[in-house]
Scaffold this motif. Structure first.
Motif, PDB file in Angstrom:
ATOM      1  N   VAL A   1      12.008  14.062 -44.080  1.00  0.00           N
ATOM      2  CA  VAL A   1      10.893  13.211 -44.512  1.00  0.00           C
ATOM      3  C   VAL A   1       9.976  13.972 -45.468  1.00  0.00           C
ATOM      4  N   LYS A   2       9.815  15.248 -45.239  1.00  0.00           N
ATOM      5  CA  LYS A   2       8.992  16.057 -46.139  1.00  0.00           C
ATOM      6  C   LYS A   2       9.595  16.098 -47.541  1.00  0.00           C
ATOM      7  N   ASN A   3      10.945  16.184 -47.611  1.00  0.00           N
ATOM      8  CA  ASN A   3      11.634  16.308 -48.895  1.00  0.00           C
ATOM      9  C   ASN A   3      11.940  14.960 -49.544  1.00  0.00           C
ATOM     10  N   GLY A   4      11.539  13.866 -48.904  1.00  0.00           N
ATOM     11  CA  GLY A   4      11.735  12.548 -49.496  1.00  0.00           C
ATOM     12  C   GLY A   4      13.117  11.961 -49.312  1.00  0.00           C
TER      13      GLY A   4
ATOM     14  N   VAL B   1      14.153  10.629 -46.531  1.00  0.00           N
ATOM     15  CA  VAL B   1      13.817   9.397 -45.810  1.00  0.00           C
ATOM     16  C   VAL B   1      12.308   9.219 -45.940  1.00  0.00           C
ATOM     17  N   ASP B   2      11.827   8.022 -45.616  1.00  0.00           N
ATOM     18  CA  ASP B   2      10.404   7.738 -45.786  1.00  0.00           C
ATOM     19  C   ASP B   2       9.607   7.806 -44.494  1.00  0.00           C
ATOM     20  N   VAL B   3      10.237   7.454 -43.382  1.00  0.00           N
ATOM     21  CA  VAL B   3       9.540   7.403 -42.092  1.00  0.00           C
ATOM     22  C   VAL B   3      10.445   7.963 -41.010  1.00  0.00           C
ATOM     23  N   ILE B   4       9.871   8.726 -40.076  1.00  0.00           N
ATOM     24  CA  ILE B   4      10.616   9.238 -38.927  1.00  0.00           C
ATOM     25  C   ILE B   4       9.824   9.004 -37.645  1.00  0.00           C
ATOM     26  N   PRO B   5      10.498   8.948 -36.493  1.00  0.00           N
ATOM     27  CA  PRO B   5       9.798   8.899 -35.211  1.00  0.00           C
ATOM     28  C   PRO B   5       9.558  10.322 -34.706  1.00  0.00           C
ATOM     29  N   GLY B   6       8.448  10.912 -35.124  1.00  0.00           N
ATOM     30  CA  GLY B   6       8.129  12.275 -34.711  1.00  0.00           C
ATOM     31  C   GLY B   6       7.554  12.300 -33.304  1.00  0.00           C
ATOM     32  N   PHE B   7       7.373  13.510 -32.792  1.00  0.00           N
ATOM     33  CA  PHE B   7       6.781  13.686 -31.460  1.00  0.00           C
ATOM     34  C   PHE B   7       5.373  14.252 -31.601  1.00  0.00           C
ATOM     35  N   THR B   8       4.451  13.720 -30.824  1.00  0.00           N
ATOM     36  CA  THR B   8       3.032  14.045 -31.012  1.00  0.00           C
ATOM     37  C   THR B   8       2.696  15.506 -30.767  1.00  0.00           C
TER      38      THR B   8
ATOM     39  N   GLY C   1       9.080  -5.517 -49.002  1.00  0.00           N
ATOM     40  CA  GLY C   1       9.354  -5.480 -50.437  1.00  0.00           C
ATOM     41  C   GLY C   1       9.541  -4.099 -51.003  1.00  0.00           C
ATOM     42  N   LYS C   2       9.489  -3.073 -50.142  1.00  0.00           N
ATOM     43  CA  LYS C   2       9.667  -1.687 -50.602  1.00  0.00           C
ATOM     44  C   LYS C   2      11.086  -1.206 -50.255  1.00  0.00           C
ATOM     45  N   GLU C   3      11.549  -0.221 -50.983  1.00  0.00           N
ATOM     46  CA  GLU C   3      12.847   0.398 -50.680  1.00  0.00           C
ATOM     47  C   GLU C   3      12.590   1.610 -49.783  1.00  0.00           C
ATOM     48  N   MET C   4      12.266   1.350 -48.519  1.00  0.00           N
ATOM     49  CA  MET C   4      11.931   2.428 -47.591  1.00  0.00           C
ATOM     50  C   MET C   4      13.087   2.701 -46.636  1.00  0.00           C
ATOM     51  N   VAL C   5      13.346   3.978 -46.416  1.00  0.00           N
ATOM     52  CA  VAL C   5      14.445   4.406 -45.549  1.00  0.00           C
ATOM     53  C   VAL C   5      13.874   5.023 -44.277  1.00  0.00           C
ATOM     54  N   PHE C   6      14.401   4.599 -43.144  1.00  0.00           N
ATOM     55  CA  PHE C   6      13.988   5.115 -41.841  1.00  0.00           C
ATOM     56  C   PHE C   6      15.012   6.144 -41.380  1.00  0.00           C
ATOM     57  N   GLY C   7      14.541   7.309 -40.941  1.00  0.00           N
ATOM     58  CA  GLY C   7      15.438   8.349 -40.445  1.00  0.00           C
ATOM     59  C   GLY C   7      15.107   8.754 -39.030  1.00  0.00           C
ATOM     60  N   ALA C   8      16.122   8.902 -38.189  1.00  0.00           N
ATOM     61  CA  ALA C   8      15.901   9.262 -36.783  1.00  0.00           C
ATOM     62  C   ALA C   8      17.171   9.867 -36.198  1.00  0.00           C
ATOM     63  N   PRO C   9      17.043  10.606 -35.090  1.00  0.00           N
ATOM     64  CA  PRO C   9      18.244  11.095 -34.405  1.00  0.00           C
ATOM     65  C   PRO C   9      19.138   9.941 -33.980  1.00  0.00           C
ATOM     66  N   HIS C  10      20.417  10.204 -33.905  1.00  0.00           N
ATOM     67  CA  HIS C  10      21.393   9.158 -33.555  1.00  0.00           C
ATOM     68  C   HIS C  10      21.019   8.457 -32.248  1.00  0.00           C
TER      69      HIS C  10
ATOM     70  N   LEU D   1       5.178   7.383 -35.560  1.00  0.00           N
ATOM     71  CA  LEU D   1       5.889   7.193 -36.820  1.00  0.00           C
ATOM     72  C   LEU D   1       5.144   7.978 -37.894  1.00  0.00           C
ATOM     73  N   ALA D   2       5.862   8.861 -38.565  1.00  0.00           N
ATOM     74  CA  ALA D   2       5.221   9.800 -39.495  1.00  0.00           C
ATOM     75  C   ALA D   2       5.829   9.693 -40.887  1.00  0.00           C
ATOM     76  N   TYR D   3       5.002  10.006 -41.875  1.00  0.00           N
ATOM     77  CA  TYR D   3       5.468   9.997 -43.259  1.00  0.00           C
ATOM     78  C   TYR D   3       4.795  11.133 -44.020  1.00  0.00           C
ATOM     79  N   ALA D   4       5.360  11.490 -45.161  1.00  0.00           N
ATOM     80  CA  ALA D   4       4.823  12.581 -45.983  1.00  0.00           C
ATOM     81  C   ALA D   4       3.549  12.134 -46.680  1.00  0.00           C
ATOM     82  N   LYS D   5       2.570  13.024 -46.717  1.00  0.00           N
ATOM     83  CA  LYS D   5       1.281  12.683 -47.320  1.00  0.00           C
ATOM     84  C   LYS D   5       1.416  12.305 -48.796  1.00  0.00           C
ATOM     85  N   GLU D   6       2.342  12.981 -49.475  1.00  0.00           N
ATOM     86  CA  GLU D   6       2.493  12.736 -50.912  1.00  0.00           C
ATOM     87  C   GLU D   6       3.414  11.548 -51.223  1.00  0.00           C
ATOM     88  N   SER D   7       3.845  10.802 -50.198  1.00  0.00           N
ATOM     89  CA  SER D   7       4.782   9.699 -50.393  1.00  0.00           C
ATOM     90  C   SER D   7       4.159   8.474 -51.054  1.00  0.00           C
TER      91      SER D   7
END
Length: 299
Positions: A199-202, A204-211, A154-163, A132-138
């Motif tokens: 996620v880089k552009n804000g 979404v806040d978190v994505i399931p990236g690949f290592t 309590g945060k307004e965080m959005v999760f983004g992932a492939p369908h 699970l990855a997020y932008a450093k500047e987030s």
């Protein structure tokens, strides 16, 4: 009598030509993303170096739902699959948290041999799993999934992932938020090729990236650790039709020269050379194999 002799001779020559005049063909394919554009050439170049077989590539044929029936029907012969994907997505078997690589490998190998007459050769040496990855500047501060779940409350965080991630059973979104107490305010379905940009552009806040995805480095994303070992092992392994191995006895030995030869760092760097430096997958694969001493430098 002499006429019959010449006719018989011609017939024998024709038959020999038909049976042995050309090299035996092996069709190698993969999934439609960078790593899986490189790996077929790694397999193919090693096969051509150490056997007399001819390789044909079907680049980026599709995801596991397309590749599994293709190899089952003999439309392709070889590709690299990941143990967790084979076990859960194809065989539809569950894994236990913390189950070892060896256990997952043995189960998936036995299952494919029984169900598809396809075998798993020796692992290549690296795992490509989720992080699970997020932008450093987030502004997010988390090093583990548990940290991230706690931060999401309590945060307004959005999760983004492939369908497809939302449809996975046992290792998808629904199960992830059961294993970890995430409180995402919304979710978005994203094309895998734009997920990292999002996620880089804000967006979404978190994505399931690949290592092993070089875009983690390219976009300076922060990765987190699956501390509860929610995801199964995803070791990369060449899989081959068993009928082909019976017809081509040298094939397994050739491919198994790659066993344990590719580290996660190796794969990450090769992906970066394609994604960032715009090099061709075939040339990246060739240079890697030359450096490893697995093929000769023709130049």
């Amino acid at each position: 009598m002499m006429k019959r002799f010449f006719l018989s001779t011609i017939l024998i020559v024709v038959l020999l030509t038909a049976c042995g005049g050309g090299k035996q063909e092996i069709i190698i394919s993969g999934k439609p993303w960078t790593e899986q554009f490189i790996l077929p050439y790694i397999l193919g170049l090693v096969i051509e170096e150490h056997t007399d077989y001819q390789v044909t590539y079907k680049d980026g044929l599709g995801e596991v739902a397309i590749l599994t029936p293709a190899i089952d029907k003999g439309e392709i012969d070889v590709y690299v699959e990941y143990t967790g994907t084979g076990l859960m997505d194809v065989l539809e078997e569950e894994t236990e948290p913390g189950e070892s690589s060896e256990s997952v490998y043995e189960r998936v190998k036995a299952g494919y041999e029984e169900a598809y007459d396809v075998t798993w050769l020796e692992p290549l040496g690296f795992e490509n799993t989720y992080t699970l990855a997020y932008a450093k500047e987030s502004g997010i501060d988390a090093t583990t999934y548990s940290d991230l779940a706690e931060y999401s409350k309590g945060k307004e965080m959005v999760f983004g992932a492939p369908h497809a991630f939302y449809e996975r059973v046992g290792e998808g979104y629904d199960d992830l938020v059961k294993a970890y107490p995430f409180e995402f305010s919304d979710t978005k379905s994203l094309d895998p090729n734009i997920m990292y940009d999002a996620v880089k552009n804000g967006e979404v806040d978190v994505i399931p990236g690949f290592t092993t995805d070089s875009r983690l480095q390219l976009f300076d994303l922060v990765t987190t650790e699956d501390d509860l070992q929610f995801f199964p092992k995803y070791d990369a392994v060449p899989i081959v039709r068993q009928e082909l191995l019976e017809e081509m006895p040298e094939l397994a030995d050739a491919i198994n020269k790659l066993a344990g030869q590719i580290s996660e760092e190796d794969m990450l760097q090769m992906n970066a050379r394609v994604d960032i430096d715009d090099e061709k997958p075939e040339e990246v694969a060739r240079q890697f194999l030359i450096e490893k001493g697995l093929i000769q430098n023709e130049g």
